[in-house]
Structure formats: structure tokens, C-alpha cells
Design an enzyme around this catalytic site. Structure first.
Site, PDB file in Angstrom:
ATOM      1  N   GLU A  70     -73.477  56.112 -60.416  1.00 42.43           N
ATOM      2  CA  GLU A  70     -73.343  56.901 -61.546  1.00 42.43           C
ATOM      3  C   GLU A  70     -71.790  57.206 -61.691  1.00 42.43           C
ATOM      4  OE1 GLU A  70     -75.278  60.603 -64.190  1.00 42.43           O
ATOM      5  OE2 GLU A  70     -74.936  60.740 -62.081  1.00 42.43           O
TER       6      GLU A  70
ATOM      7  N   HIS B  29     -83.195  59.913 -67.365  1.00 47.91           N
ATOM      8  CA  HIS B  29     -83.733  61.128 -67.145  1.00 47.91           C
ATOM      9  C   HIS B  29     -82.869  62.443 -67.879  1.00 47.91           C
ATOM     10  CE1 HIS B  29     -81.410  60.961 -63.774  1.00 47.91           C
ATOM     11  NE2 HIS B  29     -81.423  61.963 -63.607  1.00 47.91           N
TER      12      HIS B  29
END
Ligand code: GLC
Length: 567
Positions: free
Chosen positions: A254, A330
Site C-alpha cells: 500500500e 475497506h
């Protein structure tokens, strides 16, 4: 091409997937009981968000024990059952690696905060205050200063996220060794890779210098001082040499704030420490960069802008590294509410977005529930929200800042992370079939109409369209390997591109918007192009030269001659 380049990944947020024991929280046996649902969809890899023991502050991203399973999710034997169930179906498991920070309840931090000479002190980043305040003006991602004063030793520790998530000190070789060992622990249990949380924040600029003051908040994000820092590549290369190079696994980092050039270094097939990254450029399109908190804002953007951003990653990384493809997860709103139309065109727009996701180059990631076409939750009361980021925003802006609650709630409706974290709706019945107890967060109010039972029973549903797209991707190597060419970059609503590979070329047409679009004079579809998939027309049909609102089509042309027709 490797297995992870050909794979489709499905992301599970365990707390909200399926509760097997009635405590209101999703768990591992719940996931294991739904493996056939995932296998039928056709996904290859499951990325499991954190299931480790945690401090209860950030949905599992505040870990207290890296080598165990939190009791509410089950046990290590439950986890082994899940892994075995996946492997038995030819699927793989990727675990979340959260090593930029721990929980403040992690034994290392409990030790570290006891005294300045504690052996664990240097596992974290401590500094004395400056002029009666924090050492620098860095802000945390979840609001307020990124420095927290710890009274026991009268020093501040750094936390780029919640106060309860102290950042680890990666300059300390003992910290790096701990991380490599815990990675090895899971790899030796047979996992197939890691999703690496905020991995490009590991190396901070020495001295933690102040950043430019923010608009109306005292503590701005000092991204230039902690994203892609000076030692990042050294640490990640060491991690690869010490651990990852010994296993056939996949890694995805990420990495907010990376350019395609930086991504090419990180994911170079020979020398890159990672296999692929999550870039954030398309996530920034609807944000107002001039605002004090860009990620909470929502501004209009044009389809050409979207094409520019996605196209840049398609062309600049091609042949140099590898990208991941995602439109939701999410941490962000539901994709159909953000990039599509969650009103009258919810189903066709959800399918169009899926067509985009599965026909670009890169490894696609499906976030749980997107295959059902779930829209944002939009709770009317702040009491229904659970996310630390959302609750901090409301506290700072409304309770402490006196801003209009309606305006702040609207920001939360558009951008809040809980939009994606409501329980998976399995049925239209009690608690959407998610739990027999009380769900830890309210259900998305749409669950009576939009749930797995209804969607599986409808052959035209979003779920079956996802399944078809996943198959299509498997059958057409041009999607995984081919070159990308945007045919009409300037067109205000048509996104039309080619995927070209050896003797095959795909033409993808996406009508981004609620108006029909006559292709006459805009783009000629070659007479012998065959329709492979569409969200209005069936494969093999010759659909009209007018694209319906949110219509998506994938055509194939096979001979070199036909391919020339579109060049
Ligand atoms: C990542 C996670 C997010 C978490 C944050 C801190 O961005 O995806 O959910 O809050 O890191 O760990």
C-alpha cells in the site's frame, strides 16, 4: 507471466463477512463456510484484513500479537482450516502485514514507555518536546498531532495514525529482525503472500522537520517527510533478501504518493522488492487538494480526467513493473456510489465499473460485497458509526469545532470508511443472515433488496457478471499481457480502449454516464468484431450503434488485418 499477475484477488474484512458464533462479529469459521461462494465467483486469492489480537482501536490495524488470532475471529486451528479449505480449492491466502506501527498495547510498547533506557525504547520513535509542544507540526492521518506526550518519561512518541498506534523505528535493526521473523512464521505456516499496510511510510526524514502549515488545522500531514523516505528501498530490499526471496509468494504494497516511475523501481521484475503496489492517483480525483482535509471532500471530476489518471498508469508501468487494480476497499466508499450511479442505474453502472476493473493491465482486487453491487450505507446518526477516523472527524469538527453536523454527516456519507464495513448481506432475512446476535455495526439499509441470496438467484445480476468477467480475463491473455491504447481520450463520456497482444485485440467501450451515446461519427466498431461480453447485449449479438446509459461492451477482433482496422 506469474501466477499473481494472472490472478484475481478478493479482499475480506473479517469483522463484517460472516459471524458463525452469534457474537455479532464476523469470524474465520464464517469465512470457511463461504469458500464455495468465492470459488464459484472465480477469484484466485483471498486477502484477509488483519485477524491478529489487537487493541480495538482501528479495526485490527493496531496489533498486539503478530503470531496469533484474535479470539473474536477464532483460533489458529480455525485459521489453518481456512487455509486448507482455500488450498483444497486451488485458491491462495494473503495476510495483512501491518508493521509501520503496532498497538500501544503491544508488549514492545508497554515495555518501551516504561523508561528511556528500557531495551525496547528504541523500537519506537521518541523525541523531547519543543517550546512546550510537540517536536514538530506533523499531523496524524486520523486528526490532531502525530506526536503524543507520554507522561511517564515526559517524551513524545510518533504515531502517523491513531494515538494508540505508535510508529515502529525501522532504523533499529532489532525491529527489522522482529518483522522478518514474524513474516517467516506465517510463511512457514503456508501462506501465499502479504498485503503490506502503509509500507512506504517506514522511513521518516531524519529530524522530523516541520511541514508547511495547513489551511485551518494546526497539524497538517507531512507526507513529504514520511512517504518514500530515504531508507525505504534499503529496508524493502533487505526484507526481500532475508525473507521473501525464499518463498513463491506475492506481495502488494500500500503506497500512497508514488509515481509510475517510483512504482517501476519498487516492482521491477528483477530488482524490485515488491510484486505490485496500490497507487492512489484515481482515489484523489474527487478530492479537493486545497482543503485542510482533502480526503473528506467530494468535488466533481471529468471522465477525461479519470482516463488520464488510469491511462498514465497503464502506459508508464507497462513492461517495467506491475500494478494492482482497485476501485474500492475497506478504507473508501463503495465504488458504485463513488464512480457510478447508485440510483436508477446501480446495476448497469456496477457492471460497467467491473468491466473497467477486469480489462485493464494489472491484478484486479474485488472488495467484499462489490460483487453484489452494494451502495454506500449513509447512516443518519453518528451513533451508528464505528470507525475511529470518522468519529475523530465528528469530534473535532462538530463537538469541538462547532461546525454544522449535517454538513459533516454528508462528508461521512460520501467518504466514510464504514460505508464499506457494514456486514455482508447474505439474505434479506433477520440481520441479513450475517449473525444470529447483534451486528457490531448496523446493516446497510438496502440489505432486503441487495443480498447474496437475491443476487445469486438472478442470472442477470452483478455477481454473475463478475463471474463472467473473471472467466473472460482468464481466457484472453491480451487482458493480462497486452498493450493499452486509449482511443478517445478527450471524449466527455466515452471510455474506449484497445488491449493488444500478438494475434488478438480487445476493444472495450464504456459509456460513463446516464445519457445514451450515438457512436456515429464518434467511433466505428469494425464489422467483424465479435461481442464477448456486455451489460446490455448478450455475447455474439450485434448490438446497436448507440450505447445505453452506463453500457459496457467488450469486443474481440482476431486477425492481424482486423487489428489494423482499429490502429
Ligand atoms: C491502512 C489501512 C487502514 C488503516 C491504516 C493504519 O491505510 O488500510 O485501514 O487504518 O493503514 O494501519
Amino acid at each position: 507471466m506469474t501466477w499473481w499477475q494472472r490472478s484475481v484477488v478478493y479482499q475480506i474484512y473479517p469483522r463484517s463477512f460472516l459471524d458463525s458464533d452469534g457474537d455479532g462479529v464476523g469470524d474465520l469459521p464464517g469465512i470457511t463456510s463461504k469458500l464455495d461462494y468465492l470459488h464459484t465467483l472465480g477469484v484466485d486469492v483471498i486477502w484477509l484484513c488483519p485477524v491478529y489480537p489487537h487493541g480495538g482501536v482501528d479495526g485490527g490495524y493496531d496489533i498486539t500479537d503478530y503470531r496469533n488470532i484474535a479470539p473474536e475471529f477464532g483460533s489458529l486451528p480455525d485459521w489453518k482450516d481456512l487455509l486448507a479449505g482455500l488450498h483444497a480449492r486451488g485458491m491462495k491466502l494473503v495476510m495483512d502485514l501491518v508493521v509501520n506501527h503496532t498497538s500501544d498495547q503491544h508488549p514492545w510498547f508497554l515495555e518501551a514507555r516504561r523508561s528511556t533506557d528500557n531495551p525496547y525504547r528504541d523500537y519506537y520513535l521518541w523525541r523531547p518536546g519543543e517550546g512546550g509542544g510537540p517536536p514538530s507540526n506533523w499531523g496524524s492521518h486520523f486528526g490532531g498531532s502525530a506526536w503524543q506526550l507520554d507522561p511517564a518519561t515526559d517524551e513524545y512518541y510518533l504515531h502517523l495514525f491513531a494515538t494508540e498506534q505508535p510508529d515502529l523505528n525501522w532504523e533499529n535493526p532489532r525491529v527489522r529482525r522482529e518483522v522478518y521473523d514474524l513474516m517467516t512464521f506465517w510463511l512457514d505456516l503456508g501462506i501465499d503472500g502479504f498485503r503490506m499496510d502503509t509500507i512506504n511510510m517506514l522511513s521518516k526524514v531524519p529530524g522530523f522537520p516541520d511541514t508547511a502549515p495547513g489551511a485551518d488545522y494546526a497539524y497538517p500531514l507531512a507526507e513529504e517527510h514520511f512517504l518514500n523516505g530515504p531508507e525505504l528501498l534499503t529496508y524493502l530490499r533487505e526484507m526481500r533478501a532475508e525473507v521473501l526471496s525464499k518463498y513463491d509468494v506475492m506481495t502488494v504494497g500500500e503506497t500512497p504518493g508514488v509515481s509510475p516511475d517510483a512504482a517501476a523501481v519498487l516492482t521491477d521484475p528483477q530488482t524490485g522488492p515488491l510484486n505490485m503496489i496500490f497507487q492512489f492517483d484515481h482515489m484523489a480525483l474527487d478530492k479537493d487538494p486545497a482543503s485542510a482535509r482533502p480526503r473528506w471532500t467530494t468535488v466533481p471530476y471529468s471522465v477525461p480526467e479519470l482516463k488520464t489518471v488510469l491511462g498514465r498508469w497503464q502506459t508508464e508501468l507497462h513492461g517495467r513493473g506491475w500494478n494492482s487494480l482497485y476501485l474500492s476497499n475497506h478504507d473508501v466508499p463503495r465504488l458504485v456510489s463513488r464512480y457510478g450511479d447508485d440510483g436508477a442505474s446501480r446495476v448497469p453502472s456496477a457492471k460497467l465499473l467491473a468491466t473497467l476493473l477486469f480489462t485493464l493491465q494489472g491484478t484486479p482486487y474485488v472488495y467484499q460485497g462489490d460483487e453484489l453491487g452494494i451502495p454506500n450505507a449513509k447512516f443518519t446518526s453518528i451513533d451508528d458509526y464505528r470507525d475511529v477516523d470518522t468519529l475523530n472527524l465528528y469530534r473535532e469538527d462538530v463537538i469541538e469545532g462547532g461546525r454544522d453536523p449535517a454538513g459533516v454527516l454528508e462528508m461521512i456519507h460520501n467518504k466514510g470508511r464504514d460505508n464499506a464495513r457494514t456486514p455482508m448481506p447474505w439474505t434479506g432475512g433477520e440481520n441479513a443472515g450475517f449473525t444470529t446476535g447483534t451486528p457490531w455495526i448496523p446493516l446497510n439499509p438496502t440489505f432486503r433488496d441487495i443480498n447474496a441470496e437475491t443476487v445469486l438467484a438472478d442470472p442477470d445480476s452483478v455477481y454473475w457478471y463478475y463471474r463472467d468477467l473473471i472467466r473472460l480475463r482468464r481466457e484472453h491473455p491480451s487482458i493480462v499481457e497486452g498493450r493499452y491504447d486509449d482511443l478517445r481520450p478527450e471524449h466527455p463520456t466515452l471510455y474506449a480502449y484497445l488491449r493488444t497482444h500478438a494475434q488478438e485485440q480487445l476493444l472495450v467501450l464504456l459509456n460513463f454516464g446516464g445519457q445514451a451515446l450515438d457512436l456515429d461519427g464518434v467511433l466505428d466498431i469494425p464489422a467483424n468484431a465479435a461481442l464477448l461480453l456486455g451489460n446490455y447485449a448478450a455475447p455474439g449479438e450485434v448490438p446497436a450503434g448507440v450505447l445505453q446509459p452506463w453500457e459496457a461492451r467488450v469486443y474481440v477482433t482476431r486477425s492481424a488485418e482486423e487489428m489494423g482496422a482499429l490502429d
